[in-house]
Motif scaffolding. Structure first.
Motif, PDB file in Angstrom:
ATOM      1  N   ILE A   1       0.834  -1.204   0.000  1.00  0.00           N
ATOM      2  CA  ILE A   1       0.000   0.000   0.000  1.00  0.00           C
ATOM      3  C   ILE A   1       0.871   1.258   0.000  1.00  0.00           C
ATOM      4  O   ILE A   1       0.504   2.268  -0.602  1.00  0.00           O
ATOM      5  CB  ILE A   1      -0.985  -0.032   1.186  1.00  0.00           C
ATOM      6  CG1 ILE A   1      -2.030  -1.127   0.944  1.00  0.00           C
ATOM      7  CG2 ILE A   1      -1.675   1.304   1.372  1.00  0.00           C
ATOM      8  CD1 ILE A   1      -3.031  -1.317   2.044  1.00  0.00           C
ATOM      9  N   ARG A   2       2.014   1.182   0.646  1.00  0.00           N
ATOM     10  CA  ARG A   2       2.926   2.329   0.597  1.00  0.00           C
ATOM     11  C   ARG A   2       3.360   2.603  -0.842  1.00  0.00           C
ATOM     12  O   ARG A   2       3.495   3.752  -1.247  1.00  0.00           O
ATOM     13  CB  ARG A   2       4.150   2.048   1.461  1.00  0.00           C
ATOM     14  CG  ARG A   2       3.940   2.467   2.911  1.00  0.00           C
ATOM     15  CD  ARG A   2       5.228   2.362   3.687  1.00  0.00           C
ATOM     16  NE  ARG A   2       5.002   2.497   5.115  1.00  0.00           N
ATOM     17  CZ  ARG A   2       5.768   1.945   6.050  1.00  0.00           C
ATOM     18  NH1 ARG A   2       6.806   1.206   5.700  1.00  0.00           N
ATOM     19  NH2 ARG A   2       5.510   2.118   7.333  1.00  0.00           N
ATOM     20  N   LYS A   3       3.569   1.550  -1.561  1.00  0.00           N
ATOM     21  CA  LYS A   3       4.028   1.706  -2.944  1.00  0.00           C
ATOM     22  C   LYS A   3       2.898   2.125  -3.876  1.00  0.00           C
ATOM     23  O   LYS A   3       3.058   3.018  -4.698  1.00  0.00           O
ATOM     24  CB  LYS A   3       4.599   0.373  -3.455  1.00  0.00           C
ATOM     25  CG  LYS A   3       6.106   0.247  -3.295  1.00  0.00           C
ATOM     26  CD  LYS A   3       6.575  -0.990  -4.054  1.00  0.00           C
ATOM     27  CE  LYS A   3       8.071  -1.209  -3.873  1.00  0.00           C
ATOM     28  NZ  LYS A   3       8.522  -2.464  -4.515  1.00  0.00           N
ATOM     29  N   HIS A   4       1.787   1.438  -3.743  1.00  0.00           N
ATOM     30  CA  HIS A   4       0.730   1.601  -4.757  1.00  0.00           C
ATOM     31  C   HIS A   4      -0.512   2.322  -4.259  1.00  0.00           C
ATOM     32  O   HIS A   4      -1.401   2.616  -5.049  1.00  0.00           O
ATOM     33  CB  HIS A   4       0.332   0.227  -5.297  1.00  0.00           C
ATOM     34  CG  HIS A   4       1.482  -0.520  -5.900  1.00  0.00           C
ATOM     35  ND1 HIS A   4       2.233  -1.412  -5.176  1.00  0.00           N
ATOM     36  CD2 HIS A   4       2.038  -0.471  -7.139  1.00  0.00           C
ATOM     37  CE1 HIS A   4       3.186  -1.919  -5.969  1.00  0.00           C
ATOM     38  NE2 HIS A   4       3.090  -1.360  -7.143  1.00  0.00           N
ATOM     39  N   GLY A   5      -0.596   2.533  -2.974  1.00  0.00           N
ATOM     40  CA  GLY A   5      -1.771   3.193  -2.441  1.00  0.00           C
ATOM     41  C   GLY A   5      -2.927   2.243  -2.219  1.00  0.00           C
ATOM     42  O   GLY A   5      -2.877   1.079  -2.621  1.00  0.00           O
ATOM     43  N   GLU A   6      -3.975   2.757  -1.568  1.00  0.00           N
ATOM     44  CA  GLU A   6      -5.153   1.942  -1.285  1.00  0.00           C
ATOM     45  C   GLU A   6      -5.989   1.765  -2.549  1.00  0.00           C
ATOM     46  O   GLU A   6      -5.808   2.477  -3.523  1.00  0.00           O
ATOM     47  CB  GLU A   6      -6.028   2.625  -0.231  1.00  0.00           C
ATOM     48  CG  GLU A   6      -5.458   2.601   1.163  1.00  0.00           C
ATOM     49  CD  GLU A   6      -6.383   3.286   2.151  1.00  0.00           C
ATOM     50  OE1 GLU A   6      -7.579   2.958   2.153  1.00  0.00           O
ATOM     51  OE2 GLU A   6      -5.912   4.147   2.910  1.00  0.00           O
TER      52      GLU A   6
END
Length: 259
Positions: free
Chosen positions: A46-51
């Motif tokens: 999620i840090r990389k790609h978001g929610e």
DNA sequence: AAAGAAATCAACCGCAGCCCG
DNA sequence: GCGGGCTGCGGTTGATTTCTT
């Protein structure tokens, strides 16, 4: 029995190809408590790609979980802004008041409590606040003074007990008049939250598709919550919930709602 | 110290509503 | 307007922890 049901469901799904797919392939997913590795994978992803895109997230993140499970884990536990720990008395009061207004709309209530999740609010309501209200002689389902339940003889005692429940130490059995299971039985006997508003048309809520915004103001000893109710037509009504705790009012702020 | 009861909370399940083709 | 897919919500369950006897 369960296996037979699953099997039957599977057969039906195969036969009717157009049927709605399950949210995940249950055979290939983990269930139960999350491991640290799983948490880390989810956080990293999620840090990389978001929610978002929860359905495809597990596969992309290398998790053997269904999307729903990932979403829940993230929202309720892993999100960096999740506030954990005991609820403050302010928060308790706010939950009670919002519940009186909104009923069991936990996500709406949680939305007014920064850092709190609907699940947390719901759990807290069921384990603490419900009993607290019952003990105060208030029906937690419709927020009316209930007749069957003995009224509190000493309000101060009740307010102090509320303080302990929200305090740092875990105080077990603060309201031991009824075990939880019997409380759950009681739930069946009374109407849903907000029903009191329904049987009294004059007090019925206009429309609960509301944009709620609450500001908390604290000055000296006074304390109040201003709730802005904005309906679909953008007609705005302000509701001031005065929870002032000055000496004139020894009653718990909670009870002010029922005056 | 042990067993049972009660409380807590994370997680699951099913449904409803929204969005998009 | 309709149908399908996805997401979010609320109810419920069950494992774990804490308290009481």
């Amino acid at each position: 029995m369960d296996k037979m049901e699953e099997l039957a469901k599977g057969i039906v799904c195969v036969c009717v190809g157009a049927m709605r797919k399950p949210c995940c392939d249950k055979q290939d997913t983990n269930k139960g408590a999350w491991s640290k590795q799983e948490d880390q994978k989810l956080i990293d992803y999620i840090r990389k790609h978001g929610e978002g895109c929860w359905r495809t997230l597990p596969q992309a993140a290398g998790l053997l979980r269904c999307g729903k499970s990932c979403r829940l884990r993230w929202i309720n536990y892993l999100r960096p802004d999740v506030k954990r720990g005991n609820f403050a008395e302010d928060e308790e009061d706010l939950i009670i008041k919002l519940h009186a207004l909104l009923g069991n709309r936990w996500s709406l209530i949680a939305g007014r409590l920064p850092g709190r999740t609907d699940n947390e609010v719901k759990n807290y309501w069921n384990s603490h606040l419900r009993r607290k209200l019952i003990n105060m002689g208030i029906d937690p389902n419709n927020h009316r003074l209930s007749q069957g339940v003995p009224r509190p003889r000493n309000t101060e005692n009740n307010t102090s007990s509320s303080a302990t429940s929200s305090g740092g130490s875990k105080v077990k059995k603060p309201y031991t008049s009824k075990p939880v299971k019997s409380i759950r039985k009681d739930m069946d006997q009374v109407s849903d939250a907000g029903s009191c508003l329904e049987d009294d048309p004059s007090s019925r809520l206009p429309d609960l598709n509301l944009d709620l915004s609450i500001t908390t103001t604290s000055a000296n000893n006074s304390h109040s919550h201003k709730i802005c109710l904005q309906d679909k037509d953008r007609k705005q009504n302000e509701l001031i919930m005065d929870t002032s705790r000055d000496n004139e009012c020894p009653v718990s702020p909670t009870l002010l709602l029922f005056r």
